[in-house]
Scaffold this motif. Structure first.
Motif, PDB file in Angstrom:
ATOM      1  N   THR A   1       0.863  -1.184   0.000  1.00 62.81           N
ATOM      2  CA  THR A   1       0.000   0.000   0.000  1.00 62.81           C
ATOM      3  C   THR A   1       0.898   1.233   0.000  1.00 62.81           C
ATOM      4  O   THR A   1       1.881   1.286   0.737  1.00 62.81           O
ATOM      5  CB  THR A   1      -0.889   0.017   1.250  1.00 62.81           C
ATOM      6  OG1 THR A   1      -1.739  -1.138   1.209  1.00 62.81           O
ATOM      7  CG2 THR A   1      -1.739   1.269   1.325  1.00 62.81           C
TER       8      THR A   1
ATOM      9  N   GLY B   1      -8.758   7.575   1.797  1.00 66.04           N
ATOM     10  CA  GLY B   1      -8.668   6.452   0.883  1.00 66.04           C
ATOM     11  C   GLY B   1      -8.374   6.913  -0.526  1.00 66.04           C
ATOM     12  O   GLY B   1      -8.386   8.111  -0.839  1.00 66.04           O
ATOM     13  N   LEU B   2      -8.105   5.973  -1.397  1.00 71.72           N
ATOM     14  CA  LEU B   2      -7.789   6.268  -2.785  1.00 71.72           C
ATOM     15  C   LEU B   2      -8.935   7.044  -3.430  1.00 71.72           C
ATOM     16  O   LEU B   2     -10.076   6.601  -3.450  1.00 71.72           O
ATOM     17  CB  LEU B   2      -7.562   4.956  -3.542  1.00 71.72           C
ATOM     18  CG  LEU B   2      -7.090   5.069  -4.990  1.00 71.72           C
ATOM     19  CD1 LEU B   2      -5.704   5.700  -5.052  1.00 71.72           C
ATOM     20  CD2 LEU B   2      -7.058   3.694  -5.641  1.00 71.72           C
TER      21      LEU B   2
ATOM     22  N   ARG C   1      -2.138   4.200  -3.629  1.00 72.25           N
ATOM     23  CA  ARG C   1      -2.305   2.877  -4.224  1.00 72.25           C
ATOM     24  C   ARG C   1      -2.761   1.911  -3.145  1.00 72.25           C
ATOM     25  O   ARG C   1      -2.150   1.819  -2.077  1.00 72.25           O
ATOM     26  CB  ARG C   1      -1.006   2.351  -4.847  1.00 72.25           C
ATOM     27  CG  ARG C   1      -1.201   1.008  -5.578  1.00 72.25           C
ATOM     28  CD  ARG C   1       0.084   0.459  -6.158  1.00 72.25           C
ATOM     29  NE  ARG C   1       0.984  -0.034  -5.125  1.00 72.25           N
ATOM     30  CZ  ARG C   1       2.226  -0.477  -5.362  1.00 72.25           C
ATOM     31  NH1 ARG C   1       2.695  -0.467  -6.591  1.00 72.25           N
ATOM     32  NH2 ARG C   1       2.990  -0.903  -4.376  1.00 72.25           N
ATOM     33  N   ASN C   2      -3.839   1.193  -3.405  1.00 69.85           N
ATOM     34  CA  ASN C   2      -4.281   0.161  -2.477  1.00 69.85           C
ATOM     35  C   ASN C   2      -3.354  -1.049  -2.572  1.00 69.85           C
ATOM     36  O   ASN C   2      -2.801  -1.344  -3.634  1.00 69.85           O
ATOM     37  CB  ASN C   2      -5.715  -0.267  -2.785  1.00 69.85           C
ATOM     38  CG  ASN C   2      -6.716   0.827  -2.494  1.00 69.85           C
ATOM     39  OD1 ASN C   2      -6.597   1.546  -1.503  1.00 69.85           O
ATOM     40  ND2 ASN C   2      -7.718   0.975  -3.355  1.00 69.85           N
ATOM     41  N   GLY C   3      -3.201  -1.756  -1.448  1.00 68.47           N
ATOM     42  CA  GLY C   3      -2.302  -2.897  -1.457  1.00 68.47           C
ATOM     43  C   GLY C   3      -2.446  -3.736  -0.207  1.00 68.47           C
ATOM     44  O   GLY C   3      -3.547  -3.961   0.296  1.00 68.47           O
TER      45      GLY C   3
ATOM     46  N   SER D   1      -4.791  -2.647   4.420  1.00 68.38           N
ATOM     47  CA  SER D   1      -6.090  -2.067   4.077  1.00 68.38           C
ATOM     48  C   SER D   1      -6.270  -0.683   4.690  1.00 68.38           C
ATOM     49  O   SER D   1      -5.610  -0.323   5.679  1.00 68.38           O
ATOM     50  CB  SER D   1      -7.221  -2.975   4.556  1.00 68.38           C
ATOM     51  OG  SER D   1      -7.300  -2.959   5.977  1.00 68.38           O
ATOM     52  N   LEU D   2      -7.197   0.082   4.120  1.00 65.15           N
ATOM     53  CA  LEU D   2      -7.504   1.406   4.655  1.00 65.15           C
ATOM     54  C   LEU D   2      -8.022   1.299   6.081  1.00 65.15           C
ATOM     55  O   LEU D   2      -7.682   2.134   6.938  1.00 65.15           O
ATOM     56  CB  LEU D   2      -8.532   2.092   3.754  1.00 65.15           C
ATOM     57  CG  LEU D   2      -8.970   3.497   4.163  1.00 65.15           C
ATOM     58  CD1 LEU D   2      -7.787   4.453   4.201  1.00 65.15           C
ATOM     59  CD2 LEU D   2     -10.046   4.017   3.203  1.00 65.15           C
TER      60      LEU D   2
ATOM     61  N   ARG E   1      -2.780  10.320   2.666  1.00 63.87           N
ATOM     62  CA  ARG E   1      -3.748   9.775   1.728  1.00 63.87           C
ATOM     63  C   ARG E   1      -3.156   8.593   0.972  1.00 63.87           C
ATOM     64  O   ARG E   1      -1.973   8.584   0.624  1.00 63.87           O
ATOM     65  CB  ARG E   1      -4.232  10.842   0.750  1.00 63.87           C
ATOM     66  CG  ARG E   1      -3.169  11.471  -0.111  1.00 63.87           C
ATOM     67  CD  ARG E   1      -3.720  12.677  -0.877  1.00 63.87           C
ATOM     68  NE  ARG E   1      -2.704  13.271  -1.728  1.00 63.87           N
ATOM     69  CZ  ARG E   1      -2.535  12.957  -3.005  1.00 63.87           C
ATOM     70  NH1 ARG E   1      -3.301  12.032  -3.562  1.00 63.87           N
ATOM     71  NH2 ARG E   1      -1.607  13.542  -3.731  1.00 63.87           N
ATOM     72  N   VAL E   2      -3.980   7.608   0.735  1.00 65.18           N
ATOM     73  CA  VAL E   2      -3.580   6.424  -0.013  1.00 65.18           C
ATOM     74  C   VAL E   2      -3.552   6.762  -1.500  1.00 65.18           C
ATOM     75  O   VAL E   2      -4.511   7.324  -2.029  1.00 65.18           O
ATOM     76  CB  VAL E   2      -4.562   5.253   0.242  1.00 65.18           C
ATOM     77  CG1 VAL E   2      -4.227   4.063  -0.660  1.00 65.18           C
ATOM     78  CG2 VAL E   2      -4.526   4.840   1.713  1.00 65.18           C
TER      79      VAL E   2
END
Length: 250
Positions: A186, A217-218, A199-201, A204-205, A196-197
């Motif tokens: 992530t 979140g993204l 890229r998700n990976g 988790s958020l 702030r995210v």
């Protein structure tokens, strides 16, 4: 000469790490296992070595590699203006699948590409990777594949793509481990007033928010009337942080 070492055998692992350390000091590239996928690594402080890494991947300077570190206390040596929120996430998820984009220490003599003053840092949860990083110091590392191809999950698969552009291949078996999904890290932009995210990976958020509730979140946009969280101070930077396409692959 390009050599592969089986790091599941103790003697060969020691030889491989020694050869890899020597290759890094000679500004050559090595392939190493990480907890996500295999990575191609080079001396983060050598512009020549980083250029060789990018050439090996067929990648431009607009997609700079992240930097892997062996211990969390290297954070302050490589980044500046580290917010309390970013530090909480590092303490919670390093070693592990979290990459933090931070303001790079301006005094450091390095050239990772067009980073616009930022650096993406991660501490991997992989014994071979950490042993090598302890020997070499911080490494610029990107996924071990030609750009546009699938990331390698073994050193043998990496060698099929990268061939003699790499001096040493450290084979540690499948990464991630067999049965685990190949999820990248992530990526969290920690250069602005709110984390702030981008890229998700692997993290988790929801897990991020257990430690820093204000993480976006993204694609989420902060409400205009909200004040920046005191834990997340830092000047915004139009950088790699705002461009997920330029973000590290592993």
């Amino acid at each position: 000469m390009t050599t592969t070492y089986n790091c599941t055998i103790d003697d060969e692992r020691a030889q491989g790490l020694e050869h890899a350390q020597r290759a890094i000091s000679e500004k050559k590239c090595v392939v190493l296992p990480t907890d996500t996928v295999y990575g191609i690594g080079a001396d983060a402080f050598s512009p020549h070595a980083v250029t060789m890494l990018l050439v090996s991947k067929g990648r431009s300077r607009t997609m700079p590699p992240p930097v892997l570190i062996p211990r969390i206390n290297a954070l302050d040596g490589l980044a500046t203006d580290v917010s309390a929120g970013a530090r909480k996430l590092a303490e919670a998820f390093w070693p592990g699948g979290l990459t933090l984009i931070l303001h790079a220490q301006p005094s450091l003599d390095w050239d990772l590409g067009e980073t616009k003053g930022t650096v993406a840092l991660r501490m991997p949860a992989d014994e071979v990777a950490l042993e090598l990083l302890t020997l070499t110091g911080p490494l610029a590392v990107s996924s071990a594949n030609r750009t546009g191809q699938a990331p390698a999950q073994t050193a043998a698969a990496a060698r099929e793509q990268l061939a003699d552009s790499v001096e040493v291949y450290l084979e540690g078996g499948p990464r991630p481990l067999e049965g685990d999904a190949g999820v990248p890290s992530t990526i969290v932009d920690a250069t602005g007033p709110v984390l702030r995210v981008v890229r998700n990976g692997a993290v988790s958020l929801d897990r991020l928010r257990e430690h820093v509730p204000g993480v976006l979140g993204l694609g989420e946009i902060p409400m205009a009337e909200e004040e920046p969280h005191a834990d997340n101070t830092g000047a915004p930077d139009a950088s790699v942080a705002g461009n997920p396409d330029a973000a590290p692959e592993n």
